[in-house]
Scaffold this motif. Sequence first.
Motif, short mmCIF file in Angstrom:
data_model
loop_
_atom_site.label_atom_id
_atom_site.label_comp_id
_atom_site.label_asym_id
_atom_site.label_seq_id
_atom_site.Cartn_x
_atom_site.Cartn_y
_atom_site.Cartn_z
N VAL A 1 22.12 27.04 21.30
CA VAL A 1 21.25 26.76 20.89
C VAL A 1 20.08 26.81 21.74
O VAL A 1 20.17 26.44 22.60
CB VAL A 1 21.58 24.72 20.99
N SER A 2 18.62 27.10 20.90
CA SER A 2 17.31 27.19 21.71
C SER A 2 16.91 26.72 22.07
O SER A 2 16.67 25.84 20.52
CB SER A 2 17.01 28.39 21.07
N GLU A 3 16.32 25.73 22.96
CA GLU A 3 16.16 24.27 22.69
C GLU A 3 14.58 25.08 23.47
O GLU A 3 13.87 25.87 24.01
CB GLU A 3 16.01 23.58 23.64
N PRO A 4 13.72 24.41 22.18
CA PRO A 4 11.91 24.79 23.02
C PRO A 4 11.76 24.53 24.54
O PRO A 4 12.18 22.99 25.12
CB PRO A 4 11.11 24.31 22.47
N GLY A 5 10.73 25.82 25.26
CA GLY A 5 10.68 25.79 26.26
C GLY A 5 11.96 26.16 27.09
O GLY A 5 11.59 26.20 28.48
N ALA A 6 13.68 25.79 27.27
CA ALA A 6 14.05 26.19 28.16
C ALA A 6 14.10 28.29 28.03
O ALA A 6 13.87 28.75 26.56
CB ALA A 6 15.44 25.64 27.26
N ARG A 7 14.89 28.72 29.09
CA ARG A 7 14.53 29.84 29.39
C ARG A 7 16.04 30.79 28.49
O ARG A 7 15.87 31.41 28.27
CB ARG A 7 15.15 30.39 31.09
N ARG A 8 16.75 30.05 28.64
CA ARG A 8 18.16 30.28 28.01
C ARG A 8 19.04 29.86 26.68
O ARG A 8 18.67 28.86 26.87
CB ARG A 8 19.06 30.84 28.82
N PRO A 9 19.26 30.49 25.96
CA PRO A 9 20.05 29.16 24.79
C PRO A 9 21.46 28.75 25.40
O PRO A 9 21.99 28.95 26.30
CB PRO A 9 20.36 29.91 23.91
N LYS A 10 21.45 27.56 24.81
CA LYS A 10 22.45 26.75 25.43
C LYS A 10 24.12 26.95 24.85
O LYS A 10 23.53 26.44 23.26
CB LYS A 10 22.38 25.09 25.29
N THR A 11 25.25 26.58 25.17
CA THR A 11 25.89 26.88 24.84
C THR A 11 27.02 25.35 23.89
O THR A 11 26.77 24.88 24.76
CB THR A 11 27.44 27.67 25.26
N VAL A 12 26.51 25.30 22.50
CA VAL A 12 27.16 24.19 22.47
C VAL A 12 28.89 23.36 21.76
O VAL A 12 28.20 24.49 20.84
CB VAL A 12 26.05 22.96 22.27
N ASN A 13 29.45 22.79 21.77
CA ASN A 13 30.57 22.66 21.30
C ASN A 13 30.51 21.97 19.81
O ASN A 13 29.58 20.96 20.05
CB ASN A 13 31.72 22.06 21.99
N VAL A 14 30.79 22.56 18.68
CA VAL A 14 30.26 22.05 17.18
C VAL A 14 31.93 21.85 16.72
O VAL A 14 32.89 22.49 17.00
CB VAL A 14 29.87 22.80 16.12
N LEU A 15 31.91 19.97 15.89
CA LEU A 15 33.10 19.89 15.64
C LEU A 15 33.49 20.37 14.75
O LEU A 15 32.29 19.93 13.74
CB LEU A 15 32.94 17.96 16.40
N ASP A 16 34.52 20.46 13.62
CA ASP A 16 35.27 21.46 12.76
C ASP A 16 35.95 20.72 12.49
O ASP A 16 35.49 19.90 10.58
CB ASP A 16 35.11 22.63 12.85
#
Lengths: 157, 128, 178
Positions: free
Chosen positions: B41-56
């Motif tokens: 997930v890329s958040e505005p202003g963040a330098r690198r994208p963040k890895t998040v867990n998505v519940l399936d």
Amino acid sequence: MTLHSIPAPERKYRVAGHPDLRVAILDVGLACCALEVGAAITAGLLVPEGSVDTGPATSEVSVLLISGTVTDALAPAVIRAWGALAEPRLAVSFGACANTGGPYWDAPTVTKGIDQLIPISVYIPGCPPRPEALIAGLARLASTDGPCQSERGDESP
Amino acid sequence: MIPGEAHGTIALSASACTSCMICVRECPTWCIELDSHTEQVSEPGARRPKTVNVLDAFRIDFGLCMYCGICVDLCPFDALAWSPEHDLASTTAAGLVHGIEELESTWPSADCAAEAGTPGGDGSPSDS
Amino acid sequence: MTSHGRTDVSPADWLEAMAGLRSEGFVLFDFLTAVDRGATLEVVARIVNPVTRVTAMVWTTLPADAAELASLSDYYLGATWCEREAAEMFGVTFIGLADTRPLLLRASLGKPPMRKSAPLVARAIRDWPGAAQATDDGRQGGNPSRRRQLPPGVPEVFLHDDVNGDVASAELASGDQR
Ligand code: SF4
Ligand code: SF4
Ligand code: SF4
């Protein structure tokens, strides 16, 4: 151990909130869950037939209620109790132990679900289930056509 | 008749669940199953994208669950809660296995949660 | 009740020690059980002097692979029940125990279930749901949370394939007995 005698004959009850329904229960109370059946009676959720003036019942079911932990040693007695119950009959599995072995799912001596041995019409989850859950389960029973064989029931001998 | 703090069943707020697997690993009867995947997930202003867990998928087998409450107690994100809902009888063993939708449908109301002093009400699944 | 404390005796002295205590007034047998310590198996008996209300705990240590002990049943009839239980649960052979019928278990259960080496069949043959990992979207690289996870409370040896093989055949065998 002699387990040749079949438990006490079934008793007839009216189910609170379901005035048409009469259930004849043969309670195989094998562990803590069995107390909830008494709690249901004490709380007036299961009303012994004749104890109060009730109208005529339109449906009656004969129920084998398995409440508590079924061990492999006791399983033959449960099968005998089922065999002794007059048709038409339905079986209710009450609580995690009867459903799957529950807390004792890893014990070498506990039957992993009574549905391996007899066809179960209604499974009531809980450890123990509340008395209200018993009533809800019995009400569900009145609307089932008959025992439905679960996938696990196929393993029965 | 049934008090709000009654331990009728266990409810899930999927939006609060981070797929951390703590409940799955601590459950003594191994009755919780969880499928998840990671996303960037890329958040505005963040330098690198963040890895998040998505519940399936999240499943509790209430045929096996012994209502010990360990999962509720250990969830660090209050994504699990006791619910007084008790009418869960099923005509099949498979019907006792509840997925996300069923687990969210029993999330306790704000009243119940206040009575029980547990999470619930706020952050209810329907808010997500 | 006061306690006479703990007495440790060698297996060879077991009967003599218990007989001695009995003649001192410890005539009431309370219980007997075993503790699995891995290479050894400890057996403990608790007896009571009903007049002085003093209790005594007598321990002995047996090799786990040759757990044999003299039966107390000639001195304490009540020990028969506990010895039958310890025999089937822990695999202790009580020499001189007349009644060796299994007390609680089906005779065919295999390994005494209270031995730590007895696998929990149900846990060994089922996949632990906690082993699941989030599937990623093709990203490579180390993720520190991805170390191998083991179910709590299940010795790693139970999860080895050789044990699983044993267990599967034991399960089949016990299934036949049903
Ligand atoms: S399901 Fe729970 S309450 Fe019911 S008999 Fe088993 S251990 Fe006892
Ligand atoms: S209440 Fe206990 S048995 Fe049920 S899902 Fe939670 S941890 Fe598992
Ligand atoms: S412990 Fe809570 S946040 Fe973690 S996976 Fe379970 S429900 Fe989700």
